[in-house]
Design an enzyme around this catalytic site. Structure first.
Site, PDB file in Angstrom:
ATOM      1  N   GLU A  25       0.848  -1.197   0.000  1.00  0.00           N
ATOM      2  CA  GLU A  25       0.000   0.000   0.000  1.00  0.00           C
ATOM      3  C   GLU A  25       0.883   1.247   0.000  1.00  0.00           C
ATOM      4  OE1 GLU A  25      -2.811  -0.020   3.236  1.00  0.00           O
ATOM      5  OE2 GLU A  25      -3.827   1.781   2.494  1.00  0.00           O
ATOM      6  N   ASN A 172     -12.400  -1.284  -0.903  1.00  0.00           N
ATOM      7  CA  ASN A 172     -11.694  -1.899   0.230  1.00  0.00           C
ATOM      8  C   ASN A 172     -12.344  -1.448   1.541  1.00  0.00           C
ATOM      9  OD1 ASN A 172      -9.215  -2.961   1.801  1.00  0.00           O
ATOM     10  ND2 ASN A 172      -9.301  -0.816   2.409  1.00  0.00           N
ATOM     11  N   GLU A 173     -12.583  -2.385   2.411  1.00  0.00           N
ATOM     12  CA  GLU A 173     -13.145  -2.077   3.742  1.00  0.00           C
ATOM     13  C   GLU A 173     -14.214  -1.000   3.633  1.00  0.00           C
ATOM     14  OE1 GLU A 173     -10.157  -1.538   6.799  1.00  0.00           O
ATOM     15  OE2 GLU A 173      -9.483  -3.602   6.564  1.00  0.00           O
ATOM     16  N   GLU A 304      -6.034  -9.295   3.703  1.00  0.00           N
ATOM     17  CA  GLU A 304      -5.243  -8.572   4.712  1.00  0.00           C
ATOM     18  C   GLU A 304      -5.228  -9.436   5.962  1.00  0.00           C
ATOM     19  OE1 GLU A 304      -5.862  -4.364   5.436  1.00  0.00           O
ATOM     20  OE2 GLU A 304      -6.452  -4.054   3.352  1.00  0.00           O
ATOM     21  N   GLN A 353       2.227  -6.173   5.516  1.00  0.00           N
ATOM     22  CA  GLN A 353       2.420  -5.822   4.122  1.00  0.00           C
ATOM     23  C   GLN A 353       3.837  -6.182   3.706  1.00  0.00           C
ATOM     24  OE1 GLN A 353       1.119  -1.857   3.008  1.00  0.00           O
ATOM     25  NE2 GLN A 353      -0.766  -2.037   4.175  1.00  0.00           N
TER      26      GLN A 353
HETATM   27  O1  AHR Z   1      -2.943  -2.623   6.220  1.00  0.00           O
HETATM   28  C1  AHR Z   1      -3.231  -1.433   6.858  1.00  0.00           C
HETATM   29  C2  AHR Z   1      -4.705  -1.053   6.768  1.00  0.00           C
HETATM   30  O2  AHR Z   1      -5.468  -1.973   7.470  1.00  0.00           O
HETATM   31  C3  AHR Z   1      -5.314  -1.058   5.379  1.00  0.00           C
HETATM   32  O3  AHR Z   1      -5.098   0.111   4.696  1.00  0.00           O
HETATM   33  C4  AHR Z   1      -6.767  -1.226   5.667  1.00  0.00           C
HETATM   34  O4  AHR Z   1      -7.452  -1.873   4.634  1.00  0.00           O
HETATM   35  C5  AHR Z   1      -6.789  -1.995   6.979  1.00  0.00           C
HETATM   36  O5  AHR Z   1      -7.625  -1.426   7.896  1.00  0.00           O
END
Ligand code: AHR
Length: 501
Positions: A25, A172-173, A304, A353
């Site tokens: 990210e 996303n989310e 994730e 990540q």
């Molecule tokens: O990985 C960090 C964050 O965690 C991401 O941006 C988000 O999707 C999640 O809440």
């Protein structure tokens, strides 16, 4: 003593290579510094990508990479990240430290990185603050090979041939940072946005990922699936190829996640118990998926996962930089075994990540780079990629830990067989004190060639730029080949891998 029974004749399912995926990210020093340093950097690079990091990821056999977020994805406007770098529009990265994002790493750079690594591509589109048109044009820009204003723009920016997108996430989310939506509102948007994620290349259809639940939010899963399947033709299976799920492991509460390196034995077991909980989550959400999709056409996409601790003291709290110990190695080893064992439904997983953020496989400091204990686990497990899960059963497992809620099994394993008939066993000893004698027996195989590797150290040991090999995969030779299989002692606090022919 424990016994590990392996029925290599009973193949239970294909382990998608993508279970070993990762996530990068625009957050802290993941993309900038960690992966991309620019062509003018003194750090050795190819078209701006760090040579040392790319070589390590190739060696780890990274199969797929998700980009550009995370929360960042729903604020990302792709057109700001194409064209001459000097004129690219800057933006404030409001989620992650409020730093200025200069967009020097954009679409072209992402595909260049994946080409260098040799991995598949997983792009996450913007539903939270982007339009349907913006998403649809991005897909056209990337994948249309004919003549159109967007393919011409791509060519003018230096890329003649269309790229291939393997996976595309629609938001996303969206229950949180991606727009704070209700499940039915998001699901309707999903149906609409995904319509315009066109397949320009019929030989390479894009797998579409619908935004799924956070942790145990079965209400989200149920409501999203209900809306997506409502009046939908059967063959489109809810307009999706995958449903995502996010789950992070932290021993404390969200406000106080605890140190990545300073922890006691109780916290060790608490963390591992929380890591094992991902299997309950997989079963919960899979049970709902089974009702809508009994044929298992839709993959559960754990895009994730991993540990999330307090960031390293003295670093920017918005950058989520944390160290990585043997505890992270065990979390990775346990989670990957769980993904393998649930490969009938789990089709991709992306640890968070890749570099310098959360449970990273690589940390960098200027020109220096180190491989974390988590890297070594991914390296040891890479032989499971694209292999067949085989039946295995551990007898004599003991429950260990300190109190009721932090009890865990002392051993956990998964086993696969590849196309050459080589069996890979990955087994974890979660105990901090006790080694364990293990007898392995196969149904038919009499091993003729066996190699093994081990990762072991004290629970909170980690690698530093001064001592980068403190926790490292090494050859494991303390095993005996027996009539029926193998015999060995697995040390406490370790991850062990066998390759058996
Ligand atoms: O990985 C960090 C964050 O965690 C991401 O941006 C988000 O999707 C999640 O809440």
């Amino acid at each position: 003593m424990a016994k590990l029974y392996i029925n290599e004749k009973n193949q239970k399912g294909h382990i998608n290579a993508e279970l070993y995926g990762n996530f990068s990210e625009h957050l802290g020093r993941c993309i900038y510094e960690g992966l991309f340093v620019g062509e003018d950097s003194e750090i050795p690079n190819t078209k701006g990508m760090r040579n040392d990091v790319v070589a390590a990821l190739r060696e780890m056999k990274l199969p797929v990479l998700r980009w550009p977020g995370g929360c960042f994805a729903d604020e990302y406007h792709w057109k700001d990240g194409i064209g001459p770098k000097e004129t690219r529009k800057k933006m404030v990265n409001t989620h992650w430290g409020g730093v200025t994002e200069d967009n020097s790493f954009g679409t072209h750079e992402f595909f260049e990185l994946c080409e260098q690594i040799g991995c598949k591509t997983y792009i996450n589109g913007n539903v939270g603050s982007g339009s349907v048109q913006e998403m649809s044009e991005w897909v056209e820009y990337m994948t249309f090979d004919g003549e159109s204003p967007l393919s011409e723009l791509r060519k003018a920016n230096g890329r003649e041939k269309a790229w291939k997108i393997d996976y595309f996430g629609v938001g996303n989310e969206n229950w949180g940072c991606g727009g704070n939506m209700t499940p039915s509102y998001y699901a309707n948007l999903y149906r609409r946005y995904q319509t315009y994620v066109r397949n320009y290349d019929p030989n390479h259809p894009i797998s579409k990922i619908c935004g799924g639940p956070n942790v145990d939010d079965t209400y989200w899963t149920e409501e999203v699936l209900k809306t997506c399947f409502e009046n939908a033709p059967k063959h489109v299976h809810g307009f999706m190829d995958g449903l995502s799920m996010h789950y992070y492991v932290h021993p404390g509460c969200w406000e106080n996640k605890g140190s990545a390196t300073q922890f006691d034995e109780k916290t060790w077991y608490q963390t591992l118990a929380k890591a094992l909980y991902i299997e309950t989550l997989i079963h919960q959400h899979s049970a709902i998926l089974d009702q809508y999709d009994p044929e298992k056409k839709i993959g559960l996409i754990c895009d994730e996962w991993g540990t999330w601790f307090d960031c390293e003291p003295g670093t920017n709290p918005g950058f989520l930089y944390q160290q990585n110990t043997m505890r992270d190695a065990l979390v990775a080893g346990l989670s990957l075994n769980i993904f393998n064992k649930n490969c009938d439904r789990v089709k991709m997983a992306n640890i968070a990540q890749l570099v310098n953020v959360l449970q990273a496989v690589i940390l960098t400091d200027g020109p220096k780079m180190l491989l974390t204990p988590t890297y070594h686990v991914f390296h040891m497990y890479k032989y499971h990629q694209d292999a067949m899960l085989v039946d295995s059963y551990l007898e004599g497992v003991r429950t260990i830990g300190e109190e009721k809620e932090v009890m865990v099994p002392n051993l956990q394993e998964s086993v696969s067989i590849d196309q050459d008939g080589i069996i890979t066993i990955t087994i974890n000893n979660l105990s901090l004190e006790e080694s364990e004698n293990i007898e392995v027996s196969f149904t038919e195989l009499s091993p003729s060639k066996v190699t093994a590797a081990i990762l072991t150290n004290k629970m909170n040991e980690y690698n530093t730029f001064e001592n980068p090999d403190n926790v490292k995969e090494v050859v494991f030779e303390e095993f005996k080949v027996t009539d029926k299989g193998l015999s060995f002692i697995i040390p406490a606090c370790s991850v062990v891998q066998f390759r058996v022919k």
